[in-house]
Design a protein around this motif. Sequence first.
Motif, PDB file in Angstrom:
ATOM      1  N   GLY A  38       0.814  -1.222   0.000  1.00  0.00           N
ATOM      2  CA  GLY A  38       0.000   0.000   0.000  1.00  0.00           C
ATOM      3  C   GLY A  38       0.839   1.258   0.000  1.00  0.00           C
TER       4      GLY A  38
ATOM      5  N   GLY B 147       4.874   4.785  -4.098  1.00  0.00           N
ATOM      6  CA  GLY B 147       6.189   4.827  -4.755  1.00  0.00           C
ATOM      7  C   GLY B 147       6.603   6.233  -5.140  1.00  0.00           C
TER       8      GLY B 147
ATOM      9  N   HIS C 160      10.147   8.333  -1.376  1.00  0.00           N
ATOM     10  CA  HIS C 160      10.179   7.008  -0.741  1.00  0.00           C
ATOM     11  C   HIS C 160      11.228   6.125  -1.446  1.00  0.00           C
TER      12      HIS C 160
ATOM     13  N   PHE D 261      -4.819  -6.455   2.268  1.00  0.00           N
ATOM     14  CA  PHE D 261      -5.443  -7.192   3.380  1.00  0.00           C
ATOM     15  C   PHE D 261      -5.847  -8.613   2.970  1.00  0.00           C
TER      16      PHE D 261
HETATM   17  P1  FAD Z   1      -0.038   7.353  -0.959  1.00  0.00           P
HETATM   18  O1  FAD Z   1       0.728   8.105  -1.972  1.00  0.00           O
HETATM   19  O2  FAD Z   1      -1.365   7.892  -0.529  1.00  0.00           O
HETATM   20  O3  FAD Z   1      -0.219   5.880  -1.524  1.00  0.00           O
HETATM   21  C1  FAD Z   1      -1.031   4.908  -0.932  1.00  0.00           C
HETATM   22  C2  FAD Z   1      -1.066   3.722  -1.891  1.00  0.00           C
HETATM   23  O4  FAD Z   1      -1.777   2.654  -1.270  1.00  0.00           O
HETATM   24  C3  FAD Z   1      -1.764   4.015  -3.218  1.00  0.00           C
HETATM   25  O5  FAD Z   1      -0.878   3.692  -4.281  1.00  0.00           O
HETATM   26  C4  FAD Z   1      -2.971   3.080  -3.228  1.00  0.00           C
HETATM   27  O6  FAD Z   1      -3.254   2.568  -4.506  1.00  0.00           O
HETATM   28  C5  FAD Z   1      -2.510   1.990  -2.283  1.00  0.00           C
HETATM   29  N1  FAD Z   1      -3.603   1.277  -1.586  1.00  0.00           N
HETATM   30  C6  FAD Z   1      -4.684   1.798  -0.930  1.00  0.00           C
HETATM   31  N2  FAD Z   1      -5.398   0.824  -0.342  1.00  0.00           N
HETATM   32  C7  FAD Z   1      -4.778  -0.345  -0.634  1.00  0.00           C
HETATM   33  C8  FAD Z   1      -5.046  -1.709  -0.306  1.00  0.00           C
HETATM   34  N3  FAD Z   1      -6.065  -2.051   0.459  1.00  0.00           N
HETATM   35  N4  FAD Z   1      -4.200  -2.658  -0.802  1.00  0.00           N
HETATM   36  C9  FAD Z   1      -3.129  -2.318  -1.599  1.00  0.00           C
HETATM   37  N5  FAD Z   1      -2.856  -1.047  -1.911  1.00  0.00           N
HETATM   38  C10 FAD Z   1      -3.646  -0.069  -1.442  1.00  0.00           C
HETATM   39  N6  FAD Z   1       7.787   9.875   1.723  1.00  0.00           N
HETATM   40  C11 FAD Z   1       8.408   8.784   2.213  1.00  0.00           C
HETATM   41  O7  FAD Z   1       7.863   7.678   2.168  1.00  0.00           O
HETATM   42  N7  FAD Z   1       9.642   8.886   2.800  1.00  0.00           N
HETATM   43  C12 FAD Z   1      10.307  10.061   2.893  1.00  0.00           C
HETATM   44  O8  FAD Z   1      11.420  10.083   3.450  1.00  0.00           O
HETATM   45  C13 FAD Z   1       9.693  11.226   2.361  1.00  0.00           C
HETATM   46  N8  FAD Z   1      10.331  12.415   2.413  1.00  0.00           N
HETATM   47  C14 FAD Z   1       9.723  13.513   1.830  1.00  0.00           C
HETATM   48  C15 FAD Z   1      10.416  14.727   1.786  1.00  0.00           C
HETATM   49  C16 FAD Z   1       9.828  15.820   1.181  1.00  0.00           C
HETATM   50  C17 FAD Z   1      10.596  17.105   1.132  1.00  0.00           C
HETATM   51  C18 FAD Z   1       8.531  15.714   0.625  1.00  0.00           C
HETATM   52  C19 FAD Z   1       7.889  16.899  -0.049  1.00  0.00           C
HETATM   53  C20 FAD Z   1       7.841  14.526   0.675  1.00  0.00           C
HETATM   54  C21 FAD Z   1       8.409  13.408   1.282  1.00  0.00           C
HETATM   55  N9  FAD Z   1       7.754  12.182   1.343  1.00  0.00           N
HETATM   56  C22 FAD Z   1       8.385  11.096   1.810  1.00  0.00           C
HETATM   57  C23 FAD Z   1       6.315  12.064   0.994  1.00  0.00           C
HETATM   58  C24 FAD Z   1       6.068  11.482  -0.383  1.00  0.00           C
HETATM   59  O9  FAD Z   1       6.082  12.520  -1.343  1.00  0.00           O
HETATM   60  C25 FAD Z   1       4.673  10.806  -0.427  1.00  0.00           C
HETATM   61  O10 FAD Z   1       3.682  11.740  -0.045  1.00  0.00           O
HETATM   62  C26 FAD Z   1       4.566   9.596   0.480  1.00  0.00           C
HETATM   63  O11 FAD Z   1       5.648   8.707   0.266  1.00  0.00           O
HETATM   64  C27 FAD Z   1       3.246   8.876   0.181  1.00  0.00           C
HETATM   65  O12 FAD Z   1       3.083   7.804   1.048  1.00  0.00           O
HETATM   66  P2  FAD Z   1       2.249   6.526   0.622  1.00  0.00           P
HETATM   67  O13 FAD Z   1       2.818   5.937  -0.624  1.00  0.00           O
HETATM   68  O14 FAD Z   1       2.110   5.667   1.810  1.00  0.00           O
HETATM   69  O15 FAD Z   1       0.793   7.145   0.367  1.00  0.00           O
END
Ligand code: FAD
Length: 321
Positions: free
Chosen positions: A267, A270, A274, A308
């Motif tokens: 979930g 990418g 990250h 899940f």
């Molecule tokens: P989302 O982008 O919301 O992705 C959630 C994903 O879950 C989606 O692809 C969706 O399809 C999937 N999903 C939902 N439900 C399910 C399910 N039941 N089963 C399977 N898949 C599902 N981010 C980092 O991680 N690390 C860092 O160090 C970091 N540093 C940053 C520094 C700066 C200066 C900035 C601006 C941002 C930074 N970020 C960092 C944030 C980054 O840009 C993203 O916002 C963040 O990584 C998103 O997290 P995510 O992938 O968990 O969430």
Amino acid sequence: MARKVLILGEIRNSSLRNVSFEAIGAARIAAGEGEIVGVLIGDHVQLFGNELIQYGADRVVTVEDDKLKQYTSDGFSKALLAVINQENPEVIIIGHTSLGKDLSPRIASKLDSGLISDVTSIEEIDGNPVFTRPIYSGKAFERKVITDGLVFATIRPNNIEPLVKDEARSGEISSLSVDIRDLRTIVKNVVRKASEGVDLTEANVIVAGGRGVKSKEGFEPLKELAKVLGGAVGASRGACDADYCDYSLQIGQTGKVVTPELYIACGISGAIQHLAGMSNSKVIVAINKDPEANIFQVADYGIVGDLFEVVPMLIEEFAAV
Ligand code: FAD
């Protein structure tokens, strides 16, 4: 070519961190036919000397003082500088850990030397050690060589192979007396968060969750999978910001940089920030509902589906092995 190489052994939770042995592996390449000197700093650290020797150090120098029981920048830099002055090495190698990241620029500036940080591999070319390190959040790599003066590098944990442990190896363990007075920082108390299982930066397997995990409870199956695989749990910043887990689990540009054998992203979309922290993992498995998710661009194996449903199946499958 023969160079004298100093490596710092890092002790945590009463044992030497793996990166200390990896530093010896790197030192063997940098030293050529030269000597590898292990350094241990702390209050009762002499007992770890033999282990450094068994992993390839030729001898060990310790600096012991009860004021060095906890890490402080000024205490450890006083101790390490004293060893450097005594030994006069040509190369210094330290782990790219929280300690190494704090200590190395301080020492490098005091010695007026350069510093090659976050090294992921090392080779010898034309008699000089050449260090490779990622740049632009891991999108490219640069190779650095210092041809003149002291060579100082920090190495990323889990990237450079340690030498094979040889219990028959022996070597001198000597102690250096250093005046550790007038420290500007004193650690009065250490409050440790209860961390479960394996250290994230040294884990061979990481099961990481993102915003798709949806809640604190949603992390439970990920913890179980990590346990079955003998690994650690990590997270995206999205999951940390949403308070599904502690920031100490965050992986990425502003979190921890990891290179496990196996990284299972559950979930996690990418985002580039990250990927900066995990794209050098040996094998990446992505589980995501969205077939267009960016994480699939770096994944070796992709599972399009609901985490899940998929994670419990993996737990069942691996638990049966
Ligand atoms: P989302 O982008 O919301 O992705 C959630 C994903 O879950 C989606 O692809 C969706 O399809 C999937 N999903 C939902 N439900 C399910 C399910 N039941 N089963 C399977 N898949 C599902 N981010 C980092 O991680 N690390 C860092 O160090 C970091 N540093 C940053 C520094 C700066 C200066 C900035 C601006 C941002 C930074 N970020 C960092 C944030 C980054 O840009 C993203 O916002 C963040 O990584 C998103 O997290 P995510 O992938 O968990 O969430």
